[in-house]
Write a protein that holds these residues in place. Structure first.
Motif, PDB file in Angstrom:
ATOM      1  N   VAL A 143       0.939  -1.285   0.034  1.00 31.89           N
ATOM      2  CA  VAL A 143       0.091   0.087   0.126  1.00 31.89           C
ATOM      3  C   VAL A 143       0.935   1.346  -0.220  1.00 31.89           C
ATOM      4  CG1 VAL A 143      -1.466   1.338   1.497  1.00 31.89           C
ATOM      5  CG2 VAL A 143      -2.040  -1.082   1.236  1.00 31.89           C
ATOM      6  N   GLY A 144       0.541   2.347  -0.798  1.00 30.98           N
ATOM      7  CA  GLY A 144       1.269   3.411  -0.655  1.00 30.98           C
ATOM      8  C   GLY A 144       0.334   4.677  -1.194  1.00 30.98           C
ATOM      9  N   VAL A 145       0.736   6.033  -1.140  1.00 31.85           N
ATOM     10  CA  VAL A 145       0.212   6.949  -1.723  1.00 31.85           C
ATOM     11  C   VAL A 145       1.248   7.809  -2.626  1.00 31.85           C
ATOM     12  CG1 VAL A 145      -1.387   7.244   0.040  1.00 31.85           C
ATOM     13  CG2 VAL A 145       0.570   8.326   0.478  1.00 31.85           C
ATOM     14  N   LYS A 146       0.819   8.432  -3.615  1.00 33.35           N
ATOM     15  CA  LYS A 146       1.785   9.326  -4.444  1.00 33.35           C
ATOM     16  C   LYS A 146       2.184  10.371  -3.717  1.00 33.35           C
ATOM     17  CE  LYS A 146      -0.946   7.968  -8.642  1.00 33.35           C
ATOM     18  NZ  LYS A 146      -1.865   8.261  -9.534  1.00 33.35           N
ATOM     19  N   VAL A 147       3.396  10.610  -3.871  1.00 33.22           N
ATOM     20  CA  VAL A 147       4.355  11.731  -3.364  1.00 33.22           C
ATOM     21  C   VAL A 147       3.556  12.878  -3.891  1.00 33.22           C
ATOM     22  CG1 VAL A 147       6.458  12.944  -3.221  1.00 33.22           C
ATOM     23  CG2 VAL A 147       6.247  10.388  -2.770  1.00 33.22           C
ATOM     24  N   LYS A 148       3.348  14.004  -2.996  1.00 31.95           N
ATOM     25  CA  LYS A 148       2.866  15.326  -3.470  1.00 31.95           C
ATOM     26  C   LYS A 148       4.113  16.372  -3.520  1.00 31.95           C
ATOM     27  CE  LYS A 148      -1.679  14.718  -0.814  1.00 31.95           C
ATOM     28  NZ  LYS A 148      -2.240  15.304  -0.002  1.00 31.95           N
ATOM     29  N   ASP A 149       5.163  16.183  -2.850  1.00 27.75           N
ATOM     30  CA  ASP A 149       6.036  17.228  -2.639  1.00 27.75           C
ATOM     31  C   ASP A 149       7.147  16.944  -3.868  1.00 27.75           C
ATOM     32  OD1 ASP A 149       5.037  18.614  -0.762  1.00 27.75           O
ATOM     33  OD2 ASP A 149       6.154  17.076   0.587  1.00 27.75           O
ATOM     34  N   THR A 150       7.698  17.888  -4.333  1.00 27.16           N
ATOM     35  CA  THR A 150       8.917  17.660  -5.301  1.00 27.16           C
ATOM     36  C   THR A 150      10.049  17.010  -4.150  1.00 27.16           C
ATOM     37  OG1 THR A 150       8.408  19.411  -6.440  1.00 27.16           O
ATOM     38  CG2 THR A 150      10.892  18.697  -6.696  1.00 27.16           C
ATOM     39  N   ILE A 151      10.841  15.874  -4.949  1.00 28.70           N
ATOM     40  CA  ILE A 151      11.731  15.241  -4.250  1.00 28.70           C
ATOM     41  C   ILE A 151      13.075  15.641  -4.846  1.00 28.70           C
ATOM     42  CG2 ILE A 151      12.580  13.147  -3.352  1.00 28.70           C
ATOM     43  CD1 ILE A 151      10.184  13.697  -2.122  1.00 28.70           C
ATOM     44  N   LYS A 152      13.850  15.899  -4.096  1.00 28.03           N
ATOM     45  CA  LYS A 152      15.660  16.126  -4.575  1.00 28.03           C
ATOM     46  C   LYS A 152      16.378  15.030  -3.859  1.00 28.03           C
ATOM     47  CE  LYS A 152      14.735  20.430  -6.223  1.00 28.03           C
ATOM     48  NZ  LYS A 152      14.817  20.440  -7.829  1.00 28.03           N
ATOM     49  N   VAL A 153      17.194  14.438  -4.835  1.00 26.34           N
ATOM     50  CA  VAL A 153      18.354  13.584  -4.448  1.00 26.34           C
ATOM     51  C   VAL A 153      19.689  14.425  -4.435  1.00 26.34           C
ATOM     52  CG1 VAL A 153      19.675  11.813  -5.206  1.00 26.34           C
ATOM     53  CG2 VAL A 153      17.426  11.731  -5.859  1.00 26.34           C
ATOM     54  N   VAL A 154      20.308  14.347  -3.167  1.00 32.99           N
ATOM     55  CA  VAL A 154      21.249  15.137  -2.618  1.00 32.99           C
ATOM     56  C   VAL A 154      22.708  14.256  -2.560  1.00 32.99           C
ATOM     57  CG1 VAL A 154      19.890  17.182  -1.974  1.00 32.99           C
ATOM     58  CG2 VAL A 154      20.734  15.345  -0.342  1.00 32.99           C
ATOM     59  N   ASP A 155      23.773  14.756  -2.699  1.00 31.04           N
ATOM     60  CA  ASP A 155      25.035  14.220  -2.280  1.00 31.04           C
ATOM     61  C   ASP A 155      25.296  14.443  -0.641  1.00 31.04           C
ATOM     62  OD1 ASP A 155      26.177  16.985  -1.910  1.00 31.04           O
ATOM     63  OD2 ASP A 155      27.281  16.646  -3.813  1.00 31.04           O
ATOM     64  N   GLY A 216      -3.387   3.648  -1.289  1.00 26.92           N
ATOM     65  CA  GLY A 216      -4.164   3.692  -0.078  1.00 26.92           C
ATOM     66  C   GLY A 216      -4.516   5.032   0.234  1.00 26.92           C
ATOM     67  N   GLU A 217      -4.362   5.357   1.399  1.00 27.20           N
ATOM     68  CA  GLU A 217      -5.102   6.641   1.975  1.00 27.20           C
ATOM     69  C   GLU A 217      -4.113   7.622   2.560  1.00 27.20           C
ATOM     70  OE1 GLU A 217      -9.562   5.480   3.019  1.00 27.20           O
ATOM     71  OE2 GLU A 217      -8.102   4.034   3.376  1.00 27.20           O
ATOM     72  N   TYR A 218      -4.064   8.788   2.310  1.00 23.83           N
ATOM     73  CA  TYR A 218      -3.231   9.590   3.013  1.00 23.83           C
ATOM     74  C   TYR A 218      -3.243   9.752   4.496  1.00 23.83           C
ATOM     75  CZ  TYR A 218      -1.657  11.279  -1.621  1.00 23.83           C
ATOM     76  OH  TYR A 218      -0.975  11.210  -2.763  1.00 23.83           O
ATOM     77  N   THR A 219      -4.460   9.354   4.961  1.00 27.74           N
ATOM     78  CA  THR A 219      -4.747   9.321   6.503  1.00 27.74           C
ATOM     79  C   THR A 219      -3.944   8.059   7.270  1.00 27.74           C
ATOM     80  OG1 THR A 219      -6.817   8.287   6.116  1.00 27.74           O
ATOM     81  CG2 THR A 219      -6.949  10.643   6.472  1.00 27.74           C
TER      82      THR A 219
END
Length: 243
Positions: A143-155, A216-219
């Motif tokens: 189960v999961g939910v779609k990410v709402k925020d922008t994600i950054k990969v950092v070093d 799934g559900e964000y709650t």
């Protein structure tokens, strides 16, 4: 005269759920296990258990606990798990070791096992049933939910390396569901390789089995910090009012 005995095929699938209860209150800044914290007179664990008790497809419940909480959770389970068989299993030093212990105790007839965090009391019966349907069809599902925020990969110096496309990113929750033979094989290989995964699905991925993600559900939040507890308390109050 010969008598032929025909064995009837079982008409239902035996499904076990393992509820991970062996955490601590470290990030919650409390001295006791966070699942024993109470909201409106009921422990977080009770709210969680009630969702699986209410699900007619669940055949048995396995609570995996720390040794220090064994007696407390045993007494709690006796009061709240009335209509289903259940067991209480001592966990290990890591969540993965705890789940491995619990897998050894599920019913020999069990065909599917769901694995859930005891600190996620807002899981819904609808999500549980959707997951079971997907596991029946595809063997492994989470189960999961779609990410709402922008994600950054950092070093290592917090410099941005890349920005992955958001439509491919999911925040994974529990329960996670698997055919029993597959998850047991995945755990056995993890032991042999000394691999410690971030969730149960990561072990299954290591044996090259496809894992389906269902929405799934964000709650369906996990109690980890005091801030989480405040949000979950409000959501549980709303849930009770809407029943």
């Amino acid at each position: 005269m010969k008598i032929m005995i025909i064995k009837s095929k079982r008409w239902f699938t035996v499904i076990s759920v393992i509820i991970a209860c062996a955490g601590s209150g470290k990030r919650m800044k409390t001295e006791k296990n966070k699942i024993l914290l109470e909201i409106n007179g009921k422990s977080i664990l009770q709210y969680t258990c009630e969702k699986f008790i209410a699900c007619s497809q669940i055949s048995e419940i396995i609570l995996v606990v720390s040794e220090v909480d064994f007696t407390t959770i045993k007494d709690l389970a006796e009061k709240i798990i009335i209509d289903k068989p259940y067991k209480i299993v001592i966990g290990g030093s890591e969540r993965q070791y705890s789940i491995r212990n619990a897998l050894q105790e599920i019913s020999s007839d069990s065909e599917i096992v769901l694995i859930h965090d005891g600190a996620r009391p807002l899981v819904t019966t609808n999500t549980i049933n959707k997951l079971i349907k997907e596991v029946n069809e595809n063997s492994c599902a989470i189960v999961g939910v779609k990410v709402k925020d922008t994600i950054k990969v950092v070093d290592d110096y917090n410099i941005v390396c890349s920005t992955p496309r958001r439509e491919y990113l999911w925040s994974i929750q529990t329960p996670q569901g698997f055919k029993v033979d597959i998850i047991k094989k995945a755990y056995q290989q993890a032991v042999q390789e000394g691999f410690l995964g971030t969730d149960d699905a990561s072990l299954v991925e290591k044996i090259n089995m496809p894992v389906k993600v269902i929405e799934g559900e964000y709650t369906n939040l996990k109690v980890t910090t005091p801030e989480d507890l405040k949000i979950i308390e409000t959501l549980l109050e709303n849930e009770v009012q809407n029943v």
